[in-house]
Design a protein around this motif. Structure first.
Motif, PDB file in Angstrom:
ATOM      1  N   ASP A 121       0.801  -1.218   0.000  1.00 18.92           N
ATOM      2  CA  ASP A 121       0.000   0.000   0.000  1.00 18.92           C
ATOM      3  C   ASP A 121       0.834   1.268   0.000  1.00 18.92           C
ATOM      4  O   ASP A 121       1.760   1.402   0.787  1.00 18.92           O
ATOM      5  CB  ASP A 121      -0.887   0.042   1.260  1.00 18.92           C
ATOM      6  CG  ASP A 121      -1.895  -1.088   1.283  1.00 18.92           C
ATOM      7  OD1 ASP A 121      -2.233  -1.598   0.194  1.00 18.92           O
ATOM      8  OD2 ASP A 121      -2.350  -1.469   2.381  1.00 18.92           O
ATOM      9  N   ASP A 122       0.479   2.186  -0.878  1.00 17.30           N
ATOM     10  CA  ASP A 122       0.991   3.534  -0.712  1.00 17.30           C
ATOM     11  C   ASP A 122       0.079   4.228   0.304  1.00 17.30           C
ATOM     12  O   ASP A 122      -0.860   3.626   0.816  1.00 17.30           O
ATOM     13  CB  ASP A 122       1.069   4.276  -2.054  1.00 17.30           C
ATOM     14  CG  ASP A 122      -0.302   4.478  -2.681  1.00 17.30           C
ATOM     15  OD1 ASP A 122      -1.332   4.135  -2.050  1.00 17.30           O
ATOM     16  OD2 ASP A 122      -0.353   4.981  -3.816  1.00 17.30           O
ATOM     17  N   PHE A 123       0.369   5.484   0.603  1.00 18.89           N
ATOM     18  CA  PHE A 123      -0.349   6.159   1.676  1.00 18.89           C
ATOM     19  C   PHE A 123      -1.850   6.220   1.403  1.00 18.89           C
ATOM     20  O   PHE A 123      -2.671   5.945   2.275  1.00 18.89           O
ATOM     21  CB  PHE A 123       0.199   7.573   1.885  1.00 18.89           C
ATOM     22  CG  PHE A 123      -0.282   8.222   3.164  1.00 18.89           C
ATOM     23  CD1 PHE A 123       0.048   7.679   4.399  1.00 18.89           C
ATOM     24  CD2 PHE A 123      -1.055   9.371   3.121  1.00 18.89           C
ATOM     25  CE1 PHE A 123      -0.382   8.272   5.581  1.00 18.89           C
ATOM     26  CE2 PHE A 123      -1.481   9.980   4.308  1.00 18.89           C
ATOM     27  CZ  PHE A 123      -1.146   9.427   5.532  1.00 18.89           C
ATOM     28  N   LYS A 124      -2.195   6.525   0.147  1.00 29.08           N
ATOM     29  CA  LYS A 124      -3.616   6.672  -0.200  1.00 29.08           C
ATOM     30  C   LYS A 124      -4.373   5.360   0.050  1.00 29.08           C
ATOM     31  O   LYS A 124      -5.465   5.366   0.626  1.00 29.08           O
ATOM     32  CB  LYS A 124      -3.738   7.092  -1.660  1.00 29.08           C
ATOM     33  CG  LYS A 124      -5.084   7.651  -2.011  1.00 29.08           C
ATOM     34  CD  LYS A 124      -5.092   8.165  -3.450  1.00 29.08           C
ATOM     35  CE  LYS A 124      -6.491   8.663  -3.805  1.00 29.08           C
ATOM     36  NZ  LYS A 124      -6.532   9.168  -5.185  1.00 29.08           N
ATOM     37  N   SER A 125      -3.806   4.245  -0.380  1.00 25.31           N
ATOM     38  CA  SER A 125      -4.537   2.992  -0.193  1.00 25.31           C
ATOM     39  C   SER A 125      -4.494   2.546   1.270  1.00 25.31           C
ATOM     40  O   SER A 125      -5.452   1.952   1.758  1.00 25.31           O
ATOM     41  CB  SER A 125      -4.076   1.909  -1.165  1.00 25.31           C
ATOM     42  OG  SER A 125      -2.804   1.442  -0.811  1.00 25.31           O
ATOM     43  N   ARG A 135       2.578  11.708   4.293  1.00 25.72           N
ATOM     44  CA  ARG A 135       2.285  10.984   3.052  1.00 25.72           C
ATOM     45  C   ARG A 135       3.560  10.794   2.229  1.00 25.72           C
ATOM     46  O   ARG A 135       3.830   9.695   1.740  1.00 25.72           O
ATOM     47  CB  ARG A 135       1.233  11.745   2.235  1.00 25.72           C
ATOM     48  CG  ARG A 135       0.767  10.958   1.013  1.00 25.72           C
ATOM     49  CD  ARG A 135      -0.183  11.764   0.153  1.00 25.72           C
ATOM     50  NE  ARG A 135       0.524  12.842  -0.517  1.00 25.72           N
ATOM     51  CZ  ARG A 135       0.045  14.080  -0.644  1.00 25.72           C
ATOM     52  NH1 ARG A 135      -1.117  14.416  -0.134  1.00 25.72           N
ATOM     53  NH2 ARG A 135       0.751  14.993  -1.288  1.00 25.72           N
ATOM     54  N   ASN A 173       5.220   7.182   1.550  1.00 26.35           N
ATOM     55  CA  ASN A 173       5.396   6.684   0.180  1.00 26.35           C
ATOM     56  C   ASN A 173       6.856   6.376  -0.136  1.00 26.35           C
ATOM     57  O   ASN A 173       7.146   5.405  -0.826  1.00 26.35           O
ATOM     58  CB  ASN A 173       4.797   7.670  -0.828  1.00 26.35           C
ATOM     59  CG  ASN A 173       3.276   7.651  -0.789  1.00 26.35           C
ATOM     60  OD1 ASN A 173       2.669   6.689  -0.323  1.00 26.35           O
ATOM     61  ND2 ASN A 173       2.662   8.709  -1.269  1.00 26.35           N
ATOM     62  N   ASN A 174       7.770   7.190   0.386  1.00 21.18           N
ATOM     63  CA  ASN A 174       9.195   6.897   0.204  1.00 21.18           C
ATOM     64  C   ASN A 174       9.556   5.575   0.865  1.00 21.18           C
ATOM     65  O   ASN A 174      10.276   4.757   0.288  1.00 21.18           O
ATOM     66  CB  ASN A 174      10.065   8.011   0.795  1.00 21.18           C
ATOM     67  CG  ASN A 174      10.025   9.261  -0.064  1.00 21.18           C
ATOM     68  OD1 ASN A 174       9.643   9.217  -1.231  1.00 21.18           O
ATOM     69  ND2 ASN A 174      10.403  10.384   0.525  1.00 21.18           N
ATOM     70  N   HIS A 216       7.489   3.139   1.603  1.00 24.95           N
ATOM     71  CA  HIS A 216       6.778   2.106   0.828  1.00 24.95           C
ATOM     72  C   HIS A 216       7.624   1.684  -0.380  1.00 24.95           C
ATOM     73  O   HIS A 216       7.845   0.492  -0.609  1.00 24.95           O
ATOM     74  CB  HIS A 216       5.415   2.673   0.406  1.00 24.95           C
ATOM     75  CG  HIS A 216       4.792   2.039  -0.790  1.00 24.95           C
ATOM     76  ND1 HIS A 216       4.269   0.766  -0.762  1.00 24.95           N
ATOM     77  CD2 HIS A 216       4.575   2.508  -2.049  1.00 24.95           C
ATOM     78  CE1 HIS A 216       3.768   0.477  -1.966  1.00 24.95           C
ATOM     79  NE2 HIS A 216       3.946   1.518  -2.759  1.00 24.95           N
ATOM     80  N   ARG A 217       8.151   2.678  -1.119  1.00 21.26           N
ATOM     81  CA  ARG A 217       8.983   2.353  -2.290  1.00 21.26           C
ATOM     82  C   ARG A 217      10.270   1.649  -1.881  1.00 21.26           C
ATOM     83  O   ARG A 217      10.718   0.710  -2.535  1.00 21.26           O
ATOM     84  CB  ARG A 217       9.304   3.627  -3.083  1.00 21.26           C
ATOM     85  CG  ARG A 217       8.149   4.065  -3.968  1.00 21.26           C
ATOM     86  CD  ARG A 217       8.582   5.113  -4.974  1.00 21.26           C
ATOM     87  NE  ARG A 217       8.937   6.371  -4.332  1.00 21.26           N
ATOM     88  CZ  ARG A 217       8.045   7.330  -4.032  1.00 21.26           C
ATOM     89  NH1 ARG A 217       6.767   7.154  -4.314  1.00 21.26           N
ATOM     90  NH2 ARG A 217       8.425   8.440  -3.451  1.00 21.26           N
ATOM     91  N   LYS A 275       9.492  -1.949  -0.894  1.00 18.72           N
ATOM     92  CA  LYS A 275       9.152  -2.687  -2.103  1.00 18.72           C
ATOM     93  C   LYS A 275      10.407  -3.027  -2.906  1.00 18.72           C
ATOM     94  O   LYS A 275      10.581  -4.156  -3.372  1.00 18.72           O
ATOM     95  CB  LYS A 275       8.221  -1.809  -2.948  1.00 18.72           C
ATOM     96  CG  LYS A 275       7.159  -2.551  -3.682  1.00 18.72           C
ATOM     97  CD  LYS A 275       6.170  -1.568  -4.254  1.00 18.72           C
ATOM     98  CE  LYS A 275       5.487  -2.167  -5.462  1.00 18.72           C
ATOM     99  NZ  LYS A 275       4.380  -1.322  -5.910  1.00 18.72           N
TER     100      LYS A 275
END
Length: 124
Positions: free
Chosen positions: A59-63, A98, A102-103, A105-106, A109
């Motif tokens: 998940d990114d922040f939005k999801s 956010r 996201n950083n 999260h990437r 991943k």
């Protein structure tokens, strides 16, 4: 915790009280707070405590927010109670959260992909 009456989008407005589960004991929150000088780091570190690595990968922040409205609210509440943030100040910190989320999260991943690639090479 002090909860701002300003609605931050989503959730049926009108001061509807969400029952937020107690995710982390106060000791953990206080420890995270002491280690994080910036509110956005504090929030990211709470995320890291309450979200599994899989969730960070998927998940990114939005999801994350759309799947976990209560966890998101929980993070907001701690930003308000620890740093006195609400309204526009809270929103601008949440933008930083956010970006950092996201950083991370990437990063997670990518490191999983690299591990899998290395494993695949060894199997060749």
């Amino acid at each position: 915790a002090v909860v701002s009456t300003q609605s931050t989008g989503g959730g049926g407005g009108g001061g509807s009280h969400l029952h937020i589960p107690p995710y982390l004991p106060d000791e953990v929150i206080n420890c995270v707070y002491r280690k994080s000088k910036e509110p956005s780091n504090f929030a990211l570190n709470i995320c890291r405590e309450i979200i599994s690595r899989e969730e960070f990968i998927n998940d990114d922040f939005k999801s994350f927010v759309s799947k976990n409205p209560l966890k998101y609210k929980y993070i907001e509440n701690h930003l308000t109670s620890k740093f006195g943030l609400y309204g526009d100040n809270l929103q601008s910190i949440l933008k930083d959260v956010r970006i950092k989320f996201n950083n991370y999260h990437r990063h997670v991943k990518r490191s999983v992909r690299l591990k899998e690639a290395a494993k695949a090479e060894r199997l060749d």
